[in-house]
Design a protein around this motif. Structure first.
Motif, PDB file in Angstrom:
ATOM      1  N   MET A   1      45.877  67.271  27.001  1.00  0.00           N
ATOM      2  CA  MET A   1      45.590  67.134  25.835  1.00  0.00           C
ATOM      3  C   MET A   1      44.079  66.762  25.564  1.00  0.00           C
ATOM      4  O   MET A   1      43.455  67.651  24.891  1.00  0.00           O
ATOM      5  CB  MET A   1      46.338  66.247  24.600  1.00  0.00           C
ATOM      6  N   LYS A   2      43.708  66.086  26.217  1.00  0.00           N
ATOM      7  CA  LYS A   2      42.086  65.488  26.066  1.00  0.00           C
ATOM      8  C   LYS A   2      41.368  66.479  26.592  1.00  0.00           C
ATOM      9  O   LYS A   2      40.224  67.119  25.751  1.00  0.00           O
ATOM     10  CB  LYS A   2      41.860  64.322  26.827  1.00  0.00           C
ATOM     11  N   PRO A   3      41.498  67.356  27.708  1.00  0.00           N
ATOM     12  CA  PRO A   3      40.280  68.314  28.198  1.00  0.00           C
ATOM     13  C   PRO A   3      40.554  69.504  27.230  1.00  0.00           C
ATOM     14  O   PRO A   3      39.623  70.141  26.976  1.00  0.00           O
ATOM     15  CB  PRO A   3      41.145  68.778  29.373  1.00  0.00           C
ATOM     16  N   TYR A   4      41.760  69.683  26.710  1.00  0.00           N
ATOM     17  CA  TYR A   4      41.950  70.790  25.635  1.00  0.00           C
ATOM     18  C   TYR A   4      41.342  70.577  24.151  1.00  0.00           C
ATOM     19  O   TYR A   4      40.295  71.508  23.997  1.00  0.00           O
ATOM     20  CB  TYR A   4      43.365  70.863  25.158  1.00  0.00           C
ATOM     21  N   LEU A   5      41.309  69.307  23.737  1.00  0.00           N
ATOM     22  CA  LEU A   5      40.539  69.013  22.773  1.00  0.00           C
ATOM     23  C   LEU A   5      38.947  69.101  22.961  1.00  0.00           C
ATOM     24  O   LEU A   5      38.002  69.536  21.993  1.00  0.00           O
ATOM     25  CB  LEU A   5      40.867  67.432  22.283  1.00  0.00           C
TER      26      LEU A   5
ATOM     27  N   SER B   1      58.432  72.508  18.935  1.00  0.00           N
ATOM     28  CA  SER B   1      57.125  73.175  19.395  1.00  0.00           C
ATOM     29  C   SER B   1      57.001  74.685  19.663  1.00  0.00           C
ATOM     30  O   SER B   1      56.337  75.620  19.148  1.00  0.00           O
ATOM     31  CB  SER B   1      56.453  72.217  20.237  1.00  0.00           C
ATOM     32  N   GLU B   2      58.135  74.975  20.781  1.00  0.00           N
ATOM     33  CA  GLU B   2      57.760  76.250  21.540  1.00  0.00           C
ATOM     34  C   GLU B   2      58.018  77.392  20.608  1.00  0.00           C
ATOM     35  O   GLU B   2      57.519  78.547  20.429  1.00  0.00           O
ATOM     36  CB  GLU B   2      58.587  76.127  22.603  1.00  0.00           C
ATOM     37  N   PHE B   3      59.250  76.857  19.661  1.00  0.00           N
ATOM     38  CA  PHE B   3      59.806  78.104  18.787  1.00  0.00           C
ATOM     39  C   PHE B   3      58.842  78.289  17.631  1.00  0.00           C
ATOM     40  O   PHE B   3      58.491  79.339  17.201  1.00  0.00           O
ATOM     41  CB  PHE B   3      61.039  77.535  18.150  1.00  0.00           C
ATOM     42  N   LEU B   4      58.114  77.092  17.234  1.00  0.00           N
ATOM     43  CA  LEU B   4      57.104  77.307  15.995  1.00  0.00           C
ATOM     44  C   LEU B   4      55.920  78.116  16.697  1.00  0.00           C
ATOM     45  O   LEU B   4      55.428  78.902  15.928  1.00  0.00           O
ATOM     46  CB  LEU B   4      56.773  75.971  15.580  1.00  0.00           C
ATOM     47  N   LEU B   5      55.444  77.908  17.863  1.00  0.00           N
ATOM     48  CA  LEU B   5      54.392  78.560  18.545  1.00  0.00           C
ATOM     49  C   LEU B   5      54.721  80.178  18.567  1.00  0.00           C
ATOM     50  O   LEU B   5      53.924  80.912  18.006  1.00  0.00           O
ATOM     51  CB  LEU B   5      53.969  78.178  19.879  1.00  0.00           C
TER      52      LEU B   5
ATOM     53  N   VAL C   1      50.852  74.898  22.179  1.00  0.00           N
ATOM     54  CA  VAL C   1      51.594  73.769  22.603  1.00  0.00           C
ATOM     55  C   VAL C   1      51.083  73.275  23.940  1.00  0.00           C
ATOM     56  O   VAL C   1      50.735  73.643  24.900  1.00  0.00           O
ATOM     57  CB  VAL C   1      53.072  74.164  22.896  1.00  0.00           C
ATOM     58  N   VAL C   2      50.337  71.893  24.017  1.00  0.00           N
ATOM     59  CA  VAL C   2      49.678  71.496  24.919  1.00  0.00           C
ATOM     60  C   VAL C   2      50.276  70.110  25.468  1.00  0.00           C
ATOM     61  O   VAL C   2      50.907  69.112  24.818  1.00  0.00           O
ATOM     62  CB  VAL C   2      48.306  71.037  24.610  1.00  0.00           C
TER      63      VAL C   2
END
Ligand SMILES: [Zn+2]
Length: 284
Positions: free
Chosen positions: A271-275, A253-257, A265-266
């Motif tokens: 995740m829920k508050p981010y969404l 993930s971190e590499f792709l970001l 990357v969460v």
């Protein structure tokens, strides 16, 4: 193996006779890939499959995922009875038909995806979650059809769509039928886009093959969990093909970001508050 001996001695086992010990402790412990410590499985389950020592993200059960993301852990499911008709009459080491039955009994799912709807921070959402345990979370006609129907429900009720991926890719036992799902779901997502309804893709460990090459990377937001393996072909195949050593953290993930393939990357518990925030932004 040296690490096993070291870690094993760090854990205090109950005093039992040898035979008894083997039976009583089997399957109760899990080694963490993050910190290499031995963790009690119960502790993992009670902590959303996050290592209590280092926060390493283990794979999370589909129903736990729905509970984590939806208000009061409350949701309804759709198309639970949809199963593959085995269009090719496929057989490898065993009949595909028999493989499906074994998997259905083991997971209590009809195929590798649960389609559900519920509320996320008060907002109605359609949500699909893939289960890696079911033939490697592979995408066949059922996975494609369930997502397509979820898209249709999103369109009918003007609600956002979230898909949580975990997949080894297209299901080889369904040949071209499974590959067609990539186009079918992508076309459905285009309709969602035209209706200006948000689609958020969450990529978890691992998301590869035809799933990465279609709906997992087509989100208005593509978000991954930390440390997830995300790619098309696996690192070993690539390394053997190009005959070069791949960089550290390749396809994580971190590499792709860092290389612009993901929007964020969460961590699982954020995740829920981010969404909720993202959906509020899209609604505005
Ligand atoms: Zn750990």
């Amino acid at each position: 193996m040296s690490w096993f001996k070291r870690d094993h001695s760090a854990v205090k086992l109950p005093r039992l006779r040898d035979g008894e010990r083997r039976v009583r402790t089997e399957g109760l412990w899990q080694k963490c890939d993050g910190c290499r410590q031995i963790i009690w499985k119960k502790d993992l389950e009670n902590n959303w499959s996050l290592c209590p020592k280092c926060g390493h993200h283990f794979r999370l059960d589909v129903t736990a995922r729905l509970k984590l993301l939806l208000d009061d852990g409350d949701y309804e499911t759709f198309d639970d009875g949809l199963t593959s008709s085995d269009p090719l009459g496929f057989e490898d080491s065993k009949l595909y038909r028999d493989r499906l039955v074994t998997m259905q009994e083991a997971t209590h799912l009809s195929d590798a995806l649960i389609a559900a709807a519920g509320k996320l921070a008060g907002r109605r959402v359609q949500i699909c979650v893939m289960d890696i345990r079911f033939i490697g979370g592979s995408m066949g006609c059922v996975v494609g059809e369930k997502i397509t129907r979820a898209i249709e429900r999103s369109l009918a009720e003007s609600s956002p769509l979230i898909v949580v991926s975990a997949s080894g890719g297209a299901r080889m036992q369904e040949g071209a039928v499974s590959l067609m799902q990539m186009a079918k779901v992508s076309a459905g997502l285009m309709r969602l886009d035209e209706a200006k309804l948000p689609y958020i893709s969450i990529l978890t460990d691992p998301t590869t093959g035809g799933v990465t090459a279609s709906f997992a990377m087509l989100g208005d937001l593509n978000i991954a969990e930390p440390g997830a393996l995300i790619g098309f072909a696996g690192p070993r195949v690539i390394e053997q093909t190009i005959r070069q050593k791949l960089p550290e953290g390749f396809q994580r993930s971190e590499f792709l970001l860092k290389h612009g393939m993901l929007d964020a990357v969460v961590p699982r518990l954020e995740m829920k508050p981010y969404l909720a925030k993202a959906l509020e932004f899209f609604a505005g």
